[in-house]
Design a protein around this motif. Structure first.
Motif, PDB file in Angstrom:
ATOM      1  N   LEU A  18      13.740   6.442  -1.809  1.00  8.77           N
ATOM      2  CA  LEU A  18      13.783   4.817  -1.578  1.00  8.77           C
ATOM      3  C   LEU A  18      14.569   4.089  -2.598  1.00  8.77           C
ATOM      4  N   ARG A  25      21.961  -1.480  -1.465  1.00  9.40           N
ATOM      5  CA  ARG A  25      21.927  -2.978  -0.725  1.00  9.40           C
ATOM      6  C   ARG A  25      21.798  -3.893  -1.851  1.00  9.40           C
ATOM      7  N   GLY A  93       8.518   3.650   7.580  1.00 12.13           N
ATOM      8  CA  GLY A  93       9.145   4.204   6.197  1.00 12.13           C
ATOM      9  C   GLY A  93      10.102   3.363   5.746  1.00 12.13           C
ATOM     10  N   SER A  97      12.417  -2.005   1.269  1.00 13.78           N
ATOM     11  CA  SER A  97      13.394  -2.678   2.063  1.00 13.78           C
ATOM     12  C   SER A  97      12.899  -3.764   2.380  1.00 13.78           C
ATOM     13  N   ASP A 139       1.427   7.493   8.017  1.00 12.52           N
ATOM     14  CA  ASP A 139       1.880   8.879   7.905  1.00 12.52           C
ATOM     15  C   ASP A 139       2.469   9.235   9.233  1.00 12.52           C
TER      16      ASP A 139
HETATM   17  C1  LIG Z   1      15.342   7.322   1.897  1.00 11.70           C
HETATM   18  S1  LIG Z   1      13.885   6.386   1.938  1.00 11.70           S
HETATM   19  C2  LIG Z   1      14.461   5.032   3.050  1.00 11.70           C
HETATM   20  C3  LIG Z   1      13.286   3.731   2.890  1.00 11.70           C
HETATM   21  C4  LIG Z   1      13.879   2.584   3.794  1.00 11.70           C
HETATM   22  N1  LIG Z   1      13.760   3.025   5.072  1.00 11.70           N
HETATM   23  C5  LIG Z   1      15.216   2.053   3.184  1.00 11.70           C
HETATM   24  O1  LIG Z   1      16.224   2.355   4.162  1.00 11.70           O
HETATM   25  O2  LIG Z   1      15.285   1.440   2.214  1.00 11.70           O
HETATM   26  C6  LIG Z   1      12.797   7.586   2.938  1.00 11.70           C
HETATM   27  C7  LIG Z   1      11.519   6.670   3.067  1.00 11.70           C
HETATM   28  O3  LIG Z   1      10.759   7.342   4.201  1.00 11.70           O
HETATM   29  C8  LIG Z   1       9.451   7.366   3.669  1.00 11.70           C
HETATM   30  N2  LIG Z   1       8.641   8.574   4.621  1.00 11.70           N
HETATM   31  C9  LIG Z   1       8.833   9.645   4.339  1.00 11.70           C
HETATM   32  N3  LIG Z   1       8.050  10.464   5.168  1.00 11.70           N
HETATM   33  C10 LIG Z   1       7.318   9.652   5.581  1.00 11.70           C
HETATM   34  C11 LIG Z   1       6.070   9.749   6.653  1.00 11.70           C
HETATM   35  N4  LIG Z   1       5.569  10.927   6.823  1.00 11.70           N
HETATM   36  N5  LIG Z   1       5.679   8.514   7.219  1.00 11.70           N
HETATM   37  C12 LIG Z   1       6.024   7.429   6.640  1.00 11.70           C
HETATM   38  N6  LIG Z   1       7.158   7.327   5.698  1.00 11.70           N
HETATM   39  C13 LIG Z   1       7.596   8.282   5.235  1.00 11.70           C
HETATM   40  C14 LIG Z   1       9.310   7.589   2.233  1.00 11.70           C
HETATM   41  O4  LIG Z   1       7.930   7.115   1.637  1.00 11.70           O
HETATM   42  C15 LIG Z   1      10.352   6.612   1.941  1.00 11.70           C
HETATM   43  O5  LIG Z   1      10.229   5.364   1.527  1.00 11.70           O
END
Ligand SMILES: C[S@@+](CC[C@H](N)C(=O)[O-])C[C@H]1O[C@@H](n2cnc3c(N)ncnc32)[C@H](O)[C@@H]1O
Length: 275
Positions: A18, A25, A93, A97, A139
């Protein structure tokens, strides 16, 4: 100053990713002024964290992808809420942000969701947000998330704007199919889901990625065709797809035309699905 090492080490590998979009950004506009998104929330948060930004900003391709996708998301969200001014937006997820800073239209609502560890981090690091901005734990690997989040379902409700950026590539193909099917099964007609896709050449290659590699996360879902996006449910429609190649003008278009027969999908794309 809060030490990010402490924060990061407490997180599972996929959650550590994250910081990559957060830094892009906040500071990526210095590398790509035409794509600068002026993310005041990310900038303020980085100011509180003791984080070495150089490795993130040196990964210029990723910074560019994230700034470009932020533009695409803002445009898609603003278009959606212009048509549905008091609808709900959901960020699946969300990481750290704050898209509601750009998508708050005065009457719409927004729900930020992520794994419990990340939501705890959000609570520690970020302000509560606007009055119509809410948050919940999620999740995506556990079916039934739409209902658990209390999202509107069925034809009597207003359409929902769903955002899932930088997330699905870390789930298995079966888990992504289930997420798309659940969106299609539950979302009111007219709902949209904005997500990003990586080409299949990236599958299993995260160790070679300059900023994702060190987190230990892996790219698992990299669709080989558009059909993989709509196949999970008969209600799913491909509303639009944009390739990051557009950042490179004619050179990008020519290069992509050469790549596509081999890769099946753009190297990196933003897709909007609708029901
Ligand atoms: C690369 S970060 C992107 C965060 C945000 N969307 C951004 O663009 O700033 C990946 C995100 O996916 C979330 N994530 C991964 N597996 C997940 C799941 N099974 N359920 C919910 N969120 C999940 C992680 O916790 C993390 O915050």
């Amino acid at each position: 100053m809060k030490s990010v090492d402490g924060l990061q080490n407490a997180l599972p590998p996929v959650c550590r990713t994250l910081l990559i979009p957060l830094v892009a950004r906040a500071r990526g506009g210095e590398c790509f002024p035409a794509l600068a998104c002026d993310d005041a929330a990310a900038e303020q948060l980085l100011g509180q964290l003791d984080l070495n930004l150089q490795p993130y900003l040196q990964d210029r391709a990723t910074v560019q992808n994230i700034l470009w996708r932020t533009q695409v998301i803002r445009q898609a969200g603003q278009d959606f809420f212009r048509e549905h001014p008091d609808s709900l937006g959901v960020n699946l997820g969300c990481g750290l942000s704050q898209h509601f800073q750009w998508l708050d239209q005065g009457h719409n609502h927004w729900l930020d969701t992520d794994l419990p560890e990340v939501m705890a981090l959000r609570t520690r690091c970020l302000d509560a947000g606007a009055p119509r901005q809410h948050q919940a734990e999620l999740d995506l690997r556990t079916p039934g998330w739409w209902q658990r989040l209390g999202l509107p379902s069925g034809p009597a409700h207003k359409p929902v704007f769903v955002l899932c950026e930088g997330v699905l590539m870390y789930l298995s193909p079966a888990q992504v199919q289930a997420v798309l099917a659940e969106f299609a099964e539950q979302a009111p007609p007219g709902s949209q889901m904005v997500l990003d896709t990586m080409s299949q050449v990236g599958r299993g290659m995260a160790r070679l990625h300059p900023t994702v590699g060190p987190t230990g996360a892996q790219f698992l879902w990299c669709p080989a065709s558009n059909d993989e996006l709509t196949r999970p449910h008969p209600r799913l429609r491909l509303h639009s797809r944009r390739s990051v190649a557009e950042c490179y003008g004619w050179l990008g278009a020519v290069t992509e035309a050469c790549w596509m027969p081999w890769t099946g999908t753009p190297l990196y794309a933003m897709v909007t699905l609708s029901v």
